[in-house]
Motif scaffolding. Structure first.
Motif, PDB file in Angstrom:
ATOM      1  N   LEU A   1     -41.967  -9.348 -16.773  1.00 11.68           N
ATOM      2  CA  LEU A   1     -41.124 -10.377 -16.175  1.00 11.68           C
ATOM      3  C   LEU A   1     -39.944  -9.748 -15.440  1.00 11.68           C
ATOM      4  O   LEU A   1     -39.582 -10.189 -14.341  1.00 11.68           O
ATOM      5  CB  LEU A   1     -40.633 -11.337 -17.267  1.00 11.68           C
ATOM      6  CG  LEU A   1     -39.778 -12.517 -16.790  1.00 11.68           C
ATOM      7  CD1 LEU A   1     -40.504 -13.317 -15.723  1.00 11.68           C
ATOM      8  CD2 LEU A   1     -39.413 -13.406 -17.972  1.00 11.68           C
ATOM      9  N   THR A   2     -39.338  -8.730 -16.021  1.00 12.71           N
ATOM     10  CA  THR A   2     -38.205  -8.067 -15.375  1.00 12.71           C
ATOM     11  C   THR A   2     -38.625  -7.431 -14.060  1.00 12.71           C
ATOM     12  O   THR A   2     -37.938  -7.552 -13.044  1.00 12.71           O
ATOM     13  CB  THR A   2     -37.610  -6.996 -16.311  1.00 12.71           C
ATOM     14  OG1 THR A   2     -37.196  -7.612 -17.522  1.00 12.71           O
ATOM     15  CG2 THR A   2     -36.409  -6.318 -15.670  1.00 12.71           C
ATOM     16  N   VAL A   3     -39.777  -6.758 -14.057  1.00 11.17           N
ATOM     17  CA  VAL A   3     -40.280  -6.123 -12.838  1.00 11.17           C
ATOM     18  C   VAL A   3     -40.562  -7.163 -11.763  1.00 11.17           C
ATOM     19  O   VAL A   3     -40.182  -6.998 -10.589  1.00 11.17           O
ATOM     20  CB  VAL A   3     -41.537  -5.296 -13.136  1.00 11.17           C
ATOM     21  CG1 VAL A   3     -42.206  -4.838 -11.842  1.00 11.17           C
ATOM     22  CG2 VAL A   3     -41.184  -4.090 -13.995  1.00 11.17           C
ATOM     23  N   LEU A   4     -41.225  -8.261 -12.144  1.00 13.06           N
ATOM     24  CA  LEU A   4     -41.545  -9.307 -11.177  1.00 13.06           C
ATOM     25  C   LEU A   4     -40.280  -9.926 -10.577  1.00 13.06           C
ATOM     26  O   LEU A   4     -40.191 -10.132  -9.358  1.00 13.06           O
ATOM     27  CB  LEU A   4     -42.386 -10.400 -11.851  1.00 13.06           C
ATOM     28  CG  LEU A   4     -43.834 -10.045 -12.178  1.00 13.06           C
ATOM     29  CD1 LEU A   4     -44.485 -11.175 -12.963  1.00 13.06           C
ATOM     30  CD2 LEU A   4     -44.621  -9.743 -10.906  1.00 13.06           C
ATOM     31  N   CYS A   5     -39.295 -10.192 -11.424  1.00  9.85           N
ATOM     32  CA  CYS A   5     -38.064 -10.808 -10.935  1.00  9.85           C
ATOM     33  C   CYS A   5     -37.261  -9.844 -10.062  1.00  9.85           C
ATOM     34  O   CYS A   5     -36.631 -10.261  -9.081  1.00  9.85           O
ATOM     35  CB  CYS A   5     -37.217 -11.297 -12.104  1.00  9.85           C
ATOM     36  SG  CYS A   5     -37.919 -12.735 -12.952  1.00  9.85           S
ATOM     37  N   CYS A   6     -37.286  -8.560 -10.400  1.00  7.79           N
ATOM     38  CA  CYS A   6     -36.610  -7.570  -9.561  1.00  7.79           C
ATOM     39  C   CYS A   6     -37.257  -7.503  -8.182  1.00  7.79           C
ATOM     40  O   CYS A   6     -36.560  -7.392  -7.166  1.00  7.79           O
ATOM     41  CB  CYS A   6     -36.636  -6.199 -10.228  1.00  7.79           C
ATOM     42  SG  CYS A   6     -35.487  -6.019 -11.599  1.00  7.79           S
ATOM     43  N   LEU A   7     -38.588  -7.582  -8.137  1.00  9.49           N
ATOM     44  CA  LEU A   7     -39.282  -7.591  -6.854  1.00  9.49           C
ATOM     45  C   LEU A   7     -38.938  -8.844  -6.057  1.00  9.49           C
ATOM     46  O   LEU A   7     -38.742  -8.778  -4.832  1.00  9.49           O
ATOM     47  CB  LEU A   7     -40.796  -7.515  -7.080  1.00  9.49           C
ATOM     48  CG  LEU A   7     -41.339  -6.157  -7.529  1.00  9.49           C
ATOM     49  CD1 LEU A   7     -42.831  -6.262  -7.851  1.00  9.49           C
ATOM     50  CD2 LEU A   7     -41.116  -5.102  -6.459  1.00  9.49           C
TER      51      LEU A   7
ATOM     52  N   LEU B   1     -35.491  -8.343  -4.588  1.00 11.39           N
ATOM     53  CA  LEU B   1     -35.523  -7.437  -3.445  1.00 11.39           C
ATOM     54  C   LEU B   1     -36.095  -8.134  -2.216  1.00 11.39           C
ATOM     55  O   LEU B   1     -35.539  -8.038  -1.114  1.00 11.39           O
ATOM     56  CB  LEU B   1     -36.366  -6.206  -3.797  1.00 11.39           C
ATOM     57  CG  LEU B   1     -36.586  -5.193  -2.666  1.00 11.39           C
ATOM     58  CD1 LEU B   1     -35.260  -4.629  -2.176  1.00 11.39           C
ATOM     59  CD2 LEU B   1     -37.512  -4.075  -3.123  1.00 11.39           C
ATOM     60  N   ILE B   2     -37.217  -8.840  -2.393  1.00 14.79           N
ATOM     61  CA  ILE B   2     -37.839  -9.566  -1.277  1.00 14.79           C
ATOM     62  C   ILE B   2     -36.886 -10.627  -0.733  1.00 14.79           C
ATOM     63  O   ILE B   2     -36.785 -10.837   0.480  1.00 14.79           O
ATOM     64  CB  ILE B   2     -39.165 -10.205  -1.731  1.00 14.79           C
ATOM     65  CG1 ILE B   2     -40.196  -9.102  -2.028  1.00 14.79           C
ATOM     66  CG2 ILE B   2     -39.704 -11.158  -0.669  1.00 14.79           C
ATOM     67  CD1 ILE B   2     -41.441  -9.611  -2.706  1.00 14.79           C
ATOM     68  N   ASN B   3     -36.170 -11.280  -1.628  1.00 13.48           N
ATOM     69  CA  ASN B   3     -35.216 -12.300  -1.201  1.00 13.48           C
ATOM     70  C   ASN B   3     -34.131 -11.702  -0.314  1.00 13.48           C
ATOM     71  O   ASN B   3     -33.836 -12.227   0.768  1.00 13.48           O
ATOM     72  CB  ASN B   3     -34.592 -12.954  -2.430  1.00 13.48           C
ATOM     73  CG  ASN B   3     -33.401 -13.823  -2.077  1.00 13.48           C
ATOM     74  OD1 ASN B   3     -33.543 -14.897  -1.510  1.00 13.48           O
ATOM     75  ND2 ASN B   3     -32.201 -13.351  -2.404  1.00 13.48           N
TER      76      ASN B   3
ATOM     77  N   GLY C   1     -28.233  -3.501  -8.018  1.00 14.79           N
ATOM     78  CA  GLY C   1     -27.309  -4.176  -8.936  1.00 14.79           C
ATOM     79  C   GLY C   1     -28.012  -5.245  -9.745  1.00 14.79           C
ATOM     80  O   GLY C   1     -27.772  -5.396 -10.955  1.00 14.79           O
ATOM     81  N   LEU C   2     -28.901  -5.991  -9.087  1.00 15.33           N
ATOM     82  CA  LEU C   2     -29.681  -7.014  -9.785  1.00 15.33           C
ATOM     83  C   LEU C   2     -30.576  -6.377 -10.842  1.00 15.33           C
ATOM     84  O   LEU C   2     -30.711  -6.887 -11.962  1.00 15.33           O
ATOM     85  CB  LEU C   2     -30.528  -7.786  -8.771  1.00 15.33           C
ATOM     86  CG  LEU C   2     -31.321  -8.983  -9.305  1.00 15.33           C
ATOM     87  CD1 LEU C   2     -30.388 -10.127  -9.655  1.00 15.33           C
ATOM     88  CD2 LEU C   2     -32.347  -9.434  -8.273  1.00 15.33           C
ATOM     89  N   PHE C   3     -31.179  -5.249 -10.490  1.00 17.14           N
ATOM     90  CA  PHE C   3     -32.045  -4.528 -11.420  1.00 17.14           C
ATOM     91  C   PHE C   3     -31.263  -4.069 -12.659  1.00 17.14           C
ATOM     92  O   PHE C   3     -31.756  -4.154 -13.785  1.00 17.14           O
ATOM     93  CB  PHE C   3     -32.662  -3.324 -10.698  1.00 17.14           C
ATOM     94  CG  PHE C   3     -33.471  -2.426 -11.589  1.00 17.14           C
ATOM     95  CD1 PHE C   3     -34.729  -2.810 -12.011  1.00 17.14           C
ATOM     96  CD2 PHE C   3     -32.977  -1.201 -11.993  1.00 17.14           C
ATOM     97  CE1 PHE C   3     -35.486  -1.980 -12.833  1.00 17.14           C
ATOM     98  CE2 PHE C   3     -33.720  -0.370 -12.817  1.00 17.14           C
ATOM     99  CZ  PHE C   3     -34.983  -0.762 -13.234  1.00 17.14           C
ATOM    100  N   PHE C   4     -30.051  -3.616 -12.448  1.00 16.38           N
ATOM    101  CA  PHE C   4     -29.218  -3.170 -13.562  1.00 16.38           C
ATOM    102  C   PHE C   4     -29.016  -4.283 -14.584  1.00 16.38           C
ATOM    103  O   PHE C   4     -29.212  -4.091 -15.780  1.00 16.38           O
ATOM    104  CB  PHE C   4     -27.868  -2.689 -13.039  1.00 16.38           C
ATOM    105  CG  PHE C   4     -26.844  -2.454 -14.122  1.00 16.38           C
ATOM    106  CD1 PHE C   4     -26.848  -1.261 -14.844  1.00 16.38           C
ATOM    107  CD2 PHE C   4     -25.888  -3.416 -14.425  1.00 16.38           C
ATOM    108  CE1 PHE C   4     -25.919  -1.047 -15.843  1.00 16.38           C
ATOM    109  CE2 PHE C   4     -24.954  -3.195 -15.427  1.00 16.38           C
ATOM    110  CZ  PHE C   4     -24.970  -2.010 -16.140  1.00 16.38           C
ATOM    111  N   TRP C   5     -28.631  -5.475 -14.105  1.00 19.45           N
ATOM    112  CA  TRP C   5     -28.411  -6.588 -15.024  1.00 19.45           C
ATOM    113  C   TRP C   5     -29.707  -7.022 -15.687  1.00 19.45           C
ATOM    114  O   TRP C   5     -29.718  -7.444 -16.850  1.00 19.45           O
ATOM    115  CB  TRP C   5     -27.774  -7.761 -14.287  1.00 19.45           C
ATOM    116  CG  TRP C   5     -26.338  -7.550 -13.922  1.00 19.45           C
ATOM    117  CD1 TRP C   5     -25.807  -7.512 -12.659  1.00 19.45           C
ATOM    118  CD2 TRP C   5     -25.236  -7.356 -14.812  1.00 19.45           C
ATOM    119  NE1 TRP C   5     -24.460  -7.295 -12.718  1.00 19.45           N
ATOM    120  CE2 TRP C   5     -24.076  -7.199 -14.024  1.00 19.45           C
ATOM    121  CE3 TRP C   5     -25.115  -7.290 -16.202  1.00 19.45           C
ATOM    122  CZ2 TRP C   5     -22.814  -6.997 -14.573  1.00 19.45           C
ATOM    123  CZ3 TRP C   5     -23.859  -7.085 -16.753  1.00 19.45           C
ATOM    124  CH2 TRP C   5     -22.725  -6.943 -15.944  1.00 19.45           C
ATOM    125  N   GLY C   6     -30.835  -6.941 -14.948  1.00 19.14           N
ATOM    126  CA  GLY C   6     -32.113  -7.319 -15.527  1.00 19.14           C
ATOM    127  C   GLY C   6     -32.525  -6.402 -16.667  1.00 19.14           C
ATOM    128  O   GLY C   6     -32.981  -6.861 -17.717  1.00 19.14           O
TER     129      GLY C   6
END
Length: 204
Positions: A147-153, A156-158, A50-55
């Motif tokens: 930036l989108t890839v890094l924040c998505c990772l 996920l880690i969070n 879901g986070l990835f979708f918004w990103g």
């Protein structure tokens, strides 16, 4: 490409926001304590998707379109607010129950979809993404993509971190001892988030 300093600032800002105890993290903790690590990881994967979708939406520039289209944003906020209230009701019902919680009884596949719907129901996430992308702006295309890839990772880690911590034996035993209070607290917090989203839609 985005400038290294801007990229680092954006990533750090996103990490702080992602780790804060919002509805998604609180729900992940609750599911981890009630249902165990294996089931809760599916919930975490749903949250991450879901986070990835918004990103992706923000990176493609559709976040700005969404923000400027009042009736669509209002509709999403209303839907998200009612979904959070429904989750709050489930937690409050679990707090009143004497048997296993709703999260513990839920099928793994349903936990994944519950996590996905929880983050999809929060249109405010797109504004957080837009702010993050603007911090790391130093170009187009590749800079946004990185930036989108890094924040998505990071997201996920969070979520995995919250699940891993709250599914430890110590935390699960603490949950069993204080299950009613924990479920009630999570329910009230999710309910407050839902009401806040509905109020935000009314002033849109």
């Amino acid at each position: 490409m985005a400038e290294p300093l801007g990229l680092l600032s954006a990533v750090l800002a996103f990490a702080v926001v992602a780790a804060s105890p919002g509805p998604a993290n609180l729900a992940a903790a609750g599911v981890a304590m009630a249902a165990g690590r294996a089931r809760a990881m599916r919930f975490a994967l749903g949250l991450a998707l879901g986070l990835f979708f918004w990103g992706v939406l923000a990176a493609l520039g559709m976040g700005a379109i969404l923000q400027s289209t009042g009736w669509v944003l209002t509709g999403l906020k209303v839907a998200g607010g009612f979904y959070l209230l429904w989750l709050a009701l489930q937690s409050l019902r679990a707090a009143r129950g004497t048997d296993t919680t709703i999260a513990a009884r839920r099928a793994p596949r349903r936990l994944f979809w519950s996590g996905l719907m929880l983050n999809l129901s929060n249109p405010k996430a797109v504004f957080a993404w837009m702010a993050t992308l603007s911090l790391g702006m130093g170009g187009a295309g590749q800079g946004y993509l990185l930036l989108t890839v890094l924040c998505c990772l990071i997201g996920l880690i969070n979520y995995i971190g919250w699940v891993a911590f709250f599914s430890t034996g110590v935390m699960m035993r603490a949950y069993l001892r204080g299950r009613r209070w924990i479920e009630a607290t999570v329910g009230l917090l999710l309910g407050a988030a839902g009401v806040s989203l509905l109020r935000s839609s009314a002033t849109q």
